[in-house]
Design an enzyme around this catalytic site. Structure first.
Site, PDB file in Angstrom:
ATOM      1  N   GLU A 334      10.620  23.639  32.246  1.00  0.00           N
ATOM      2  CA  GLU A 334      10.953  22.503  33.030  1.00  0.00           C
ATOM      3  C   GLU A 334       9.923  22.799  34.458  1.00  0.00           C
ATOM      4  O   GLU A 334       9.839  23.635  35.076  1.00  0.00           O
ATOM      5  CB  GLU A 334      12.356  22.357  33.433  1.00  0.00           C
ATOM      6  CG  GLU A 334      12.776  23.447  33.940  1.00  0.00           C
ATOM      7  CD  GLU A 334      14.655  23.264  34.022  1.00  0.00           C
ATOM      8  OE1 GLU A 334      15.015  22.443  33.419  1.00  0.00           O
ATOM      9  OE2 GLU A 334      15.084  23.888  34.984  1.00  0.00           O
ATOM     10  N   CYS A 335       9.371  21.434  34.833  1.00  0.00           N
ATOM     11  CA  CYS A 335       8.636  21.199  35.848  1.00  0.00           C
ATOM     12  C   CYS A 335       7.704  22.570  36.268  1.00  0.00           C
ATOM     13  O   CYS A 335       6.459  22.447  35.638  1.00  0.00           O
ATOM     14  CB  CYS A 335       9.635  21.293  37.068  1.00  0.00           C
ATOM     15  SG  CYS A 335       8.740  20.314  38.623  1.00  0.00           S
TER      16      CYS A 335
END
Length: 443
Positions: A334-335
């Site tokens: 994520e990210c």
């Protein structure tokens, strides 16, 4: 029975309420010193041999690192939309069971946002203490405090904390201007030595501030130098227990990236994974040459753009991730973790480096925010909620598996990608909202 989130059932537990001094620390606006004051209060009460539990309003990752350092305890987020009110109550009840004082740092201004600090304070019945920058103020300080306390009916209000006062006399002037029903809870003198340095996503991380302990010690000293630092009044916390998540990850080992480049991770996410039976083994993409023996890999967000060459030069780790992927084992990113899996990443100055190359595409850091907001994601196992917050722009030919739904009407969605058993996006998901879906990311 009360439903708070997908696949989560809430059972009211009629155990006796717990009582613990508590307050939510807010302000008229960002930049008034909420984090510094909250951290200083936590440090101060620790010096008084009190066990302090601190929470952060909203989905922030960076402030909780500072607050955890100050309190000596893990810091959890509280957000009515992302987590649900019952889950917030559950976390507070658990904290009240062993804490001497509970502090909740607010977000932005007291009434700002669709799920504001005031909304949280009212829903959870925790009184507000408002931090006001008193620099250049006298009696107007009391007018600002009065307006915050009375703008909304039935808002529980604990009192006021003055920041950046000039002297003991200035503090006395401010206190005398306040109504008798609105106590001055603390006052901190102006001192550049207690400021917390920042960058584009907020404050520096706790482990980057080499003199953080000295800054907090000085801040705690300043809190009690102009006026007594008052302990907040006890708050009653009622037991609310969620059913235990299913042990869908029993006997599974998850390798979790955690270092200076990858540190944006909810403590509640780690708790959720272990509650489902997973064993967590931490590793560093910056310094380790191989992955731990694991069934799946979790690459959370962080600051890979600040460590481009180190990540690029660690060829052994990139090869280990490729081998893990080729063995058909799950990877969830994520990210910042998502950026690390791309072919290339460039910082805002145009410096570019080769990343892991498990996903087609590249990203370029921008001088301005690209996306910010709460997000809902719908997958086969139902809905899960989280948020996005990034300054990078993605360029890719990959087609997303699906896209998220922003909470705000004019918000921007995020693409969610899947390549074999690798799933990745800009989203920071909150696992306890839907443990079954969270488990599926690692199965």
């Amino acid at each position: 029975m009360l439903t708070i989130a997908q696949n989560q059932t809430v059972i009211m537990n009629f155990s006796s309420p717990l009582h613990c001094p508590a307050m939510l620390i807010s302000a008229p606006a960002s930049g008034q010193g909420k984090t510094t004051i909250t951290a200083a209060l936590a440090y101060y009460h620790r010096l008084q041999n009190r066990k302090v539990r601190v929470f952060k309003t909203g989905p922030d990752f960076i402030d909780p690192q500072i607050l955890s350092f100050a309190s000596g305890q893990p810091v959890y987020q509280l957000d009515l939309w992302m987590m649900g009110e019952a889950h917030c109550r559950e976390l507070l009840y658990r904290a009240a069971a062993d804490a001497d004082v509970i502090l909740i740092e607010g977000v932005m201004g007291l009434f700002d946002g669709d799920s504001s600090s005031a909304d949280l304070a009212q829903a959870l019945e925790v009184p507000v203490a408002t931090v006001i920058d008193a620099g250049g103020m006298a009696q107007t300080f009391a007018a600002v405090a009065y307006g915050l306390a009375n703008y909304r009916a039935n808002l529980p209000f604990a009192g006021v904390i003055a920041n950046k006062v000039g002297s003991v006399g200035h503090t006395k002037l401010l206190e005398e201007a306040l109504p008798e029903s609105m106590p001055l809870l603390a006052a901190m003198s102006r001192d550049e030595a207690v400021g917390l340095p920042s960058r584009h996503l907020g404050l520096l991380q706790a482990n980057e501030i080499v003199d953080l302990d000295q800054r907090l010690a000085r801040a705690a000293e300043l809190l009690s130098s102009n006026a007594p630092c008052r302990l907040p009044a006890p708050v009653s916390f009622t037991a609310v227990a969620t059913t235990s998540p299913p042990r869908l990850l029993a006997d599974k080992v998850i390798a979790v990236a955690r270092d200076a480049a990858f540190s944006f991770i909810y403590q509640a996410n780690l708790d959720c994974l272990t509650a489902m039976g997973a064993e967590l083994r931490f590793f560093s993409p910056l310094t380790d040459s191989k992955l731990p023996e694991a069934d799946s890999v979790y690459l959370p967000g962080g600051y890979p753009e600040l460590h481009l060459q180190t990540l690029s030069n660690n060829v052994a780790m990139k090869q280990a991730l490729h081998a893990h992927h080729q063995a058909d084992k799950p990877i969830y990113a994520e990210c910042g973790g998502f950026l690390y899996l791309l072919e290339n990443l460039s910082d805002k100055d145009g410096n570019s480096a080769t990343m892991a190359g498990l996903l087609t595409g590249s990203a370029q850091m921008q001088n301005r925010l690209v996306n910010l907001g709460m997000q809902s994601l719908q997958l086969e196992q139902g809905e899960i909620r989280g948020h996005s917050f990034h300054h990078s722009q993605l360029t890719t030919t990959m087609q997303p598996l699906t896209t998220s739904n922003p909470q705000r009407n004019r918000g921007r969605s995020e693409d969610f990608f899947q390549v074999d058993r690798l799933r990745a996006s800009y989203l920071h998901l909150y696992f306890p909202y839907n443990p079954q879906l969270a488990a599926s990311l690692f199965q």
